[in-house]
Design an enzyme around this catalytic site. Sequence first.
Site: not given
Length: 333
Positions: A17, A71, A101, A140, A202-203, A226
């Site tokens: 999301p 979500q 968030c 999450k 994460g990454d 990302r």
Amino acid sequence: MLSIGKLSLSIPCILAPISGVSDLPFRMLNRSFGAPCAFTEMIDVKAIRSLDKRTQHMLSTNADDRPLGVQLLAGDSKDIRDALKTLENYEYDLLDLNAACPTPKVVRKGKGAWLLRDPHTLKEILEVMVHYAKTPVTVKIRSGWDSDSVNAREIALHAEDAGISALFIHGRTKVQGYSGTVDYETIKTVKDAVKIPVIASGDNVNVHHVKKMFDRTGCDGVAIARGSFGNPWIFSNLIQFFQNGSIGDMPPVNVRVEVMKYHLNLLNQHYGERRALSIFHKFFIWYTKGIGKTRALRDKAFRIETIEDITALIEEFHDLDNRQELRSVIERN
Ligand SMILES: Cc1cc2nc3c(=O)[nH]c(=O)nc-3n(C[C@H](O)[C@H](O)[C@H](O)COP(=O)(O)O)c2cc1C
């Protein structure tokens, strides 16, 4: 293979999301590169009740946009039932609660990562979701609120007790936001503590990082965020990786050009010209990242007001796959 409830995914990788990014056009683009499952951006349960135009866009989907996770953002269990009633008019396959968030305006209202500080409310919300949802429910979370209160294991056990079917964890604290190192150790601790599938975030920006995530944490799946920005072929690279261990390359510039035009076209069909252009600007920057010396073209992209003109600008990249040729285009602009 990653299974959540009755859902089985061909590769254990999910499009995360992503607020302001993972709309229907973006999901369809990533699916065309093999993303086996995707999520909407977070949607406040109160917004679902009022269902304004923005929320309708967030919820819009089509028959090919499956399996789909929706979500939710919620700070208590009150509005969940109403939201689920409205969602009966939509097709989706997973329902996720955002307890991750870090944005101040979300946390201030007791939503998102705030729930990491209130495991009982988190559990209560999840219990209501599990009770009323027609799909598997997931949550999450983050590793914790800050480095002094890393409590992902405790939160995960509360969530599992509530009857959820899988857990997503972003291996950073709320205070870290989106930077700083990913805490692989805490993800592993969570994975070892629960029986439900754990999907790590994460990454996960390329195949190397995804491999590292699996190796270091033993997670069941990964969420791609990302790593998909201007880079939907991360999913075709991941498919190749799971088939034969190969790492895969960035496609040449002319392929990127075709993908940019395809994405722009999806946005135009979905939102109309004006909104499509304003959304596409950030993608233009992501797509052209790393091509080198494209500043002038990027600046120009921001001033463009028609699909026709931005398409012409995109085409300037055509067949240019070395810096020499790119430089001459920039000089002309
Ligand atoms: C612009 C942006 C928007 C995001 N929006 C959401 C969101 O709506 N819901 C959510 O659970 N996570 C959201 N995230 C977090 C990502 O899903 C992901 O967990 C995080 O970026 C870490 O993964 P990465 O380092 O691979 O990007 C967002 C991240 C970014 C960068």
